[in-house]
Design an enzyme around this catalytic site. Structure first.
Site, mmCIF file in Angstrom:
data_model
loop_
_atom_site.group_PDB
_atom_site.id
_atom_site.type_symbol
_atom_site.label_atom_id
_atom_site.label_comp_id
_atom_site.label_asym_id
_atom_site.label_seq_id
_atom_site.Cartn_x
_atom_site.Cartn_y
_atom_site.Cartn_z
ATOM 1 C CB CYS A 134 6.190 -4.212 -0.250
ATOM 2 S SG CYS A 134 6.374 -2.856 1.140
ATOM 3 C CB CYS A 137 7.155 -4.545 3.185
ATOM 4 S SG CYS A 137 5.925 -3.915 2.816
ATOM 5 C CG ASP A 138 9.308 -8.010 2.067
ATOM 6 O OD1 ASP A 138 9.049 -8.210 3.018
ATOM 7 O OD2 ASP A 138 8.669 -8.216 1.025
#
Length: 312
Positions: A134, A137-138
């Site tokens: 992701c 997300c990261d």
């Protein structure tokens, strides 16, 4: 056979949020946590984009907070996985892997989606230490660093494009000699000076002391000019898609060609009265903790209204 007013299947942000709202509405919700209690976020080391945590929070800690909040409002949390469903008529019948069978007036499906991986042992070894599925997300953790994205479709191109706004360099590793992505996504990638597309490349493994420092790659595998070399990177992102965990519901519920549950408009309604879908199992686009939690809220409110209307 046990009869339940509100059954929640799945325990990510969608499931736990649904349990919080259903519990506060006195629906006596029962939540089955499934194979991975807490969902995908339990494999994420740091979450910095979830509201209410200004300093960030570890993924497992965030999910434990949500779990405790659900318990506080009376949710009955159970450790089993749904293996069969019968949604042909109400009350709906769900079978679990501990051999239990329950009947439910309302069902909230929050079983999530599983990221597809290459199947390398190193993907598990470096999980949360440089391997991610992701970018949204990261990606923040790789500002001004070098990363690689694996895949040649729209998902991979979207991840690479997003990461190019953060990282100093993005390699897109494509197994085939061409991109499968839509034309507009191909153009965005190929015209982006920070993205280098490496066609006909396969990843054999990852290496690094305290996290990912590089990838072992092979160019034109199986050909006469096959070449093995190491590619220095700080992060390794999978862009080969997700598999929604909807298999046991497909006989009854409409899904798209990938398996994501189709809902009515912007609601969590599935078309079956009293059955709702929340979180990544019905979301091929965003797949964020906050959007999953929001859909869990919607599903619980819908379930409450349904039970009131039918005086259950």
């Amino acid at each position: 056979m046990e009869h339940i007013r509100c059954l929640i299947i799945g325990s990510g942000p969608a499931g736990y949020t649904a349990a919080i709202y259903a519990g506060r509405a006195n629906l006596a919700p029962v939540l089955y946590e499934g194979l991975q209690p807490g969902g995908q976020l339990t494999t994420t080391t740091e979450v910095e984009n979830y509201p209410g945590y200004p300093e960030g929070v570890a993924g497992p800690d965030l999910m434990e907070d949500l779990r405790k909040q659900a318990e506080r409002f009376g949710a009955d949390l159970r450790n089993a996985t749904a293996v069969k469903s019968d949604l042909s008529q109400a009350p709906y019948r769900i079978t679990f892997d501990d051999q239990s069978v329950v009947e439910a007036d309302t069902v909230i499906i929050a079983t999530g989606a599983t990221a597809k991986y290459l199947g390398l042992d190193d993907e598990k070894k470096y999980a949360g230490m440089g391997v991610s599925a992701c970018a949204t997300c990261d990606g923040f953790f790789y500002r001004k660093k070098t990363v690689a994205v694996v895949g040649g479709g729209d998902t991979a191109c979207e991840e690479a494009t997003y990461l190019s706004g953060l990282a100093s360099k993005v390699y897109l590793l494509v197994r085939k000699p061409f991109l499968r992505a839509s034309r507009i996504m191909q153009e965005r990638v190929l015209e982006n000076p920070k993205i280098e597309v490496l066609f006909e490349h396969n990843v054999e493994g990852l290496f690094g002391e305290n996290g990912v420092e590089g990838a072992h790659v092979v160019k034109r595998q199986g050909e006469a000019d096959e070449k093995h070399y190491d590619l220095a990177i700080d992060g390794f992102f999978l862009g080969i898609g997700h598999r929604p965990n909807s298999e046991i519901f497909k006989p009854w519920i409409n899904t798209d060609e990938t398996g994501y549950i189709l809902t009515e408009g912007d609601s969590p309604r599935t078309g079956i009265p009293g059955v709702y879908a929340a979180g990544d199992v019905a979301d091929p686009h965003y797949r964020q903790a906050i959007t999953a939690a929001a859909s869990g809220c919607k599903a619980a409110i819908e379930a409450e209204h349904y039970l009131m209307e039918h005086k259950m």
